[in-house]
Design a protein around this motif. Structure first.
Motif, PDB file in Angstrom:
ATOM      1  N   ALA A  67       0.815  -1.214   0.000  1.00 17.35           N
ATOM      2  CA  ALA A  67       0.000   0.000   0.000  1.00 17.35           C
ATOM      3  C   ALA A  67       0.848   1.263   0.000  1.00 17.35           C
ATOM      4  N   THR A  68       1.997   1.242   0.686  1.00 23.36           N
ATOM      5  CA  THR A  68       2.791   2.460   0.829  1.00 23.36           C
ATOM      6  C   THR A  68       3.886   2.601  -0.222  1.00 23.36           C
ATOM      7  N   ASP A  69       4.282   1.494  -0.850  1.00 15.75           N
ATOM      8  CA  ASP A  69       5.331   1.548  -1.877  1.00 15.75           C
ATOM      9  C   ASP A  69       4.994   0.568  -2.996  1.00 15.75           C
ATOM     10  N   PRO A  70       3.832   0.759  -3.659  1.00 16.90           N
ATOM     11  CA  PRO A  70       3.312  -0.259  -4.583  1.00 16.90           C
ATOM     12  C   PRO A  70       4.148  -0.477  -5.837  1.00 16.90           C
ATOM     13  N   ASP A  71       5.052   0.433  -6.154  1.00 17.81           N
ATOM     14  CA  ASP A  71       5.844   0.293  -7.373  1.00 17.81           C
ATOM     15  C   ASP A  71       7.221  -0.308  -7.122  1.00 17.81           C
ATOM     16  N   SER A  72       7.479  -0.786  -5.918  1.00 19.59           N
ATOM     17  CA  SER A  72       8.797  -1.323  -5.580  1.00 19.59           C
ATOM     18  C   SER A  72       8.975  -2.742  -6.135  1.00 19.59           C
ATOM     19  N   ASP A  73      10.225  -3.162  -6.240  1.00 13.18           N
ATOM     20  CA  ASP A  73      10.532  -4.518  -6.698  1.00 13.18           C
ATOM     21  C   ASP A  73       9.962  -5.564  -5.747  1.00 13.18           C
ATOM     22  N   THR A  74       9.990  -5.264  -4.455  1.00 17.24           N
ATOM     23  CA  THR A  74       9.448  -6.207  -3.472  1.00 17.24           C
ATOM     24  C   THR A  74       7.979  -6.488  -3.740  1.00 17.24           C
ATOM     25  N   VAL A  75       7.214  -5.447  -4.041  1.00 16.72           N
ATOM     26  CA  VAL A  75       5.785  -5.638  -4.286  1.00 16.72           C
ATOM     27  C   VAL A  75       5.561  -6.387  -5.595  1.00 16.72           C
ATOM     28  N   GLU A  76       6.438  -6.203  -6.581  1.00 19.94           N
ATOM     29  CA  GLU A  76       6.315  -6.984  -7.811  1.00 19.94           C
ATOM     30  C   GLU A  76       6.485  -8.466  -7.524  1.00 19.94           C
ATOM     31  N   HIS A  77       7.421  -8.818  -6.632  1.00 19.88           N
ATOM     32  CA  HIS A  77       7.579 -10.226  -6.241  1.00 19.88           C
ATOM     33  C   HIS A  77       6.319 -10.727  -5.534  1.00 19.88           C
ATOM     34  N   LEU A  78       5.744  -9.879  -4.684  1.00 17.42           N
ATOM     35  CA  LEU A  78       4.520 -10.266  -3.989  1.00 17.42           C
ATOM     36  C   LEU A  78       3.362 -10.438  -4.971  1.00 17.42           C
ATOM     37  N   ARG A  79       3.311  -9.613  -6.002  1.00 20.12           N
ATOM     38  CA  ARG A  79       2.265  -9.777  -7.028  1.00 20.12           C
ATOM     39  C   ARG A  79       2.437 -11.103  -7.766  1.00 20.12           C
ATOM     40  N   ALA A  80       3.672 -11.486  -8.022  1.00 18.88           N
ATOM     41  CA  ALA A  80       3.913 -12.778  -8.666  1.00 18.88           C
ATOM     42  C   ALA A  80       3.427 -13.920  -7.774  1.00 18.88           C
ATOM     43  N   LEU A  81       3.667 -13.790  -6.476  1.00 16.67           N
ATOM     44  CA  LEU A  81       3.170 -14.792  -5.530  1.00 16.67           C
ATOM     45  C   LEU A  81       1.651 -14.819  -5.533  1.00 16.67           C
ATOM     46  N   ARG A  82       1.030 -13.640  -5.536  1.00 13.96           N
ATOM     47  CA  ARG A  82      -0.432 -13.571  -5.590  1.00 13.96           C
ATOM     48  C   ARG A  82      -0.978 -14.297  -6.820  1.00 13.96           C
ATOM     49  N   SER A  83      -0.351 -14.076  -7.963  1.00 11.52           N
ATOM     50  CA  SER A  83      -0.820 -14.704  -9.200  1.00 11.52           C
ATOM     51  C   SER A  83      -0.754 -16.226  -9.093  1.00 11.52           C
ATOM     52  N   GLN A  84       0.323 -16.731  -8.523  1.00 12.59           N
ATOM     53  CA  GLN A  84       0.457 -18.180  -8.384  1.00 12.59           C
ATOM     54  C   GLN A  84      -0.579 -18.743  -7.421  1.00 12.59           C
ATOM     55  N   LEU A  85      -0.831 -18.014  -6.334  1.00 12.10           N
ATOM     56  CA  LEU A  85      -1.831 -18.478  -5.375  1.00 12.10           C
ATOM     57  C   LEU A  85      -3.233 -18.459  -5.982  1.00 12.10           C
ATOM     58  N   MET A  86      -3.520 -17.473  -6.820  1.00 11.69           N
ATOM     59  CA  MET A  86      -4.817 -17.435  -7.488  1.00 11.69           C
ATOM     60  C   MET A  86      -5.007 -18.690  -8.333  1.00 11.69           C
ATOM     61  N   LEU A  87      -3.981 -19.069  -9.073  1.00 16.68           N
ATOM     62  CA  LEU A  87      -4.088 -20.217  -9.970  1.00 16.68           C
ATOM     63  C   LEU A  87      -4.087 -21.535  -9.200  1.00 16.68           C
ATOM     64  N   ARG A  88      -3.247 -21.618  -8.167  1.00 13.87           N
ATOM     65  CA  ARG A  88      -3.083 -22.888  -7.440  1.00 13.87           C
ATOM     66  C   ARG A  88      -4.216 -23.162  -6.468  1.00 13.87           C
ATOM     67  N   TRP A  89      -4.840 -22.094  -5.924  1.00  9.00           N
ATOM     68  CA  TRP A  89      -5.781 -22.329  -4.834  1.00  9.00           C
ATOM     69  C   TRP A  89      -7.088 -21.561  -4.974  1.00  9.00           C
ATOM     70  N   PHE A  90      -7.012 -20.237  -5.062  1.00 10.04           N
ATOM     71  CA  PHE A  90      -8.239 -19.455  -4.957  1.00 10.04           C
ATOM     72  C   PHE A  90      -9.121 -19.530  -6.194  1.00 10.04           C
ATOM     73  N   GLU A  91      -8.551 -19.894  -7.334  1.00  8.66           N
ATOM     74  CA  GLU A  91      -9.378 -20.027  -8.534  1.00  8.66           C
ATOM     75  C   GLU A  91      -9.245 -21.405  -9.157  1.00  8.66           C
TER      76      GLU A  91
END
Length: 315
Positions: free
Chosen positions: A107-131
């Motif tokens: 929320a506070t630094d959404p354009d950082s490299d760290t958040v990009e890694h977290l977005r990649a994790l989110r995408s994998q979790l969406m495919l593997r579990w939530f969807e």
């Protein structure tokens, strides 16, 4: 932070009964229709209606977008425009004084490299579990020891899932050393412990107003019997009730090596994301936790490596 999520084939579905209580009356997440920039700036007190009309008149003559026209007239700053655009597109970009902890980088630094890694994790979790085909909703975030980043990962994933338009709730089930109420800047006096003790209901859930689409159920008062509260049927009924209202349920947990709570929580959720911290986590302890979760019938959706040194001390 690097993330790798590996699917695990064995999953045991939990037979969760509501035991006669069919509606716990928990709030259902919703999103308001996107308003025009001018209306949003009036509602926030940044512009007066006369200022908006001046911008609209100039916009019509100059052929500029509303935000650029406001900046050209000196009525708006670039930061004003960026904040409204972020709100219109569901992209959290909050100032450091928003009340959210600095570690909530999604929320506070959404354009950082760290958040990009977290977005990649989110995408994998969406495919593997939530969807996946079974449309699972709940996921416990677990790790063997303290300071490995469970609360950090769970909090930032909650923000990122809400940005997808998913109705998201984060449960702080660490009834020993809770932190999520501090990270999100919400009262933590009443929460999960009171619900499980039969002393509270949906009012214990807090809407995170700075992050549309996100709700938090804090841990509440630290009870003398956390393991017994979590093992009661009420926790399973709670998760079952929330599944009907929220598309993503993330659950923060205490360190698995210090108590049996994490295994109980993960079993009730049905799945777990394992967190490891570079130069801190022990491979044998991770393997032991993985085996324990499998014996509980819990799906291990994957594992994430929290490699940022400044996050290592966070639970």
């Amino acid at each position: 932070m690097n993330s790798q999520v590996y699917p695990m084939p064995n999953r045991t579905d939990l037979d969760i009964s509501l035991a006669g209580r069919t509606d716990l009356d928990f709030p259902v997440g919703s999103r308001e229709p996107v308003q025009p920039m001018g209306r949003m700036l009036i509602d926030s007190g940044r512009l007066a209606p006369d200022d908006v009309q001046r911008i609209l008149d100039y916009q019509s003559r100059a052929g500029l977008p509303f935000g650029e026209a406001g900046v050209a007239l000196g009525l708006l700053a670039d930061d004003d425009v960026q904040q409204v655009l972020a709100a219109q597109f569901g992209h959290a970009a909050l100032s450091p004084d928003s009340g959210l902890a600095g570690e909530l980088v999604a929320a506070t630094d959404p354009d950082s490299d760290t958040v990009e890694h977290l977005r990649a994790l989110r995408s994998q979790l969406m495919l593997r579990w939530f969807e996946n085909d079974d449309r699972q909703a709940a996921l416990a975030v677990v790790s063997p020891g303290a300071g490995e980043g469970r609360s950090y990962i769970a909090a930032n994933l909650a923000v990122l899932f809400s940005q997808l338009g998913k109705r998201t709730i984060l449960i702080d089930a660490d009834l020993r050393h809770p932190r999520q109420h501090q990270i999100f800047g919400v009262p933590g006096r009443v929460g999960l412990s009171a619900i499980l003790a039969g002393r509270a209901g949906w009012e214990a859930v807090s809407e995170v107003k700075a992050v549309p689409g996100l709700w938090l159920l804090p841990a509440g008062a630290v009870p003398p019997n956390p393991q017994e509260l979590l093992a009661r049927p009420g926790f399973a009924r709670l998760i079952a009730a929330l599944r009907s209202s929220y598309e993503v349920i993330l659950i923060d947990t205490p360190a698995a090596e210090s108590c049996a709570d994490a295994g109980t929580i993960a079993a009730r959720a049905g799945a777990a994301l394992m967190v490891a911290c570079r130069d801190r986590s022990s491979v044998p302890r991770l393997a032991s936790l993985s085996e324990d979760l499998r014996q509980f019938g819990t799906t291990i959706v994957g594992a994430v490596l929290n490699g940022a040194p400044d996050h290592a001390a966070r639970r």
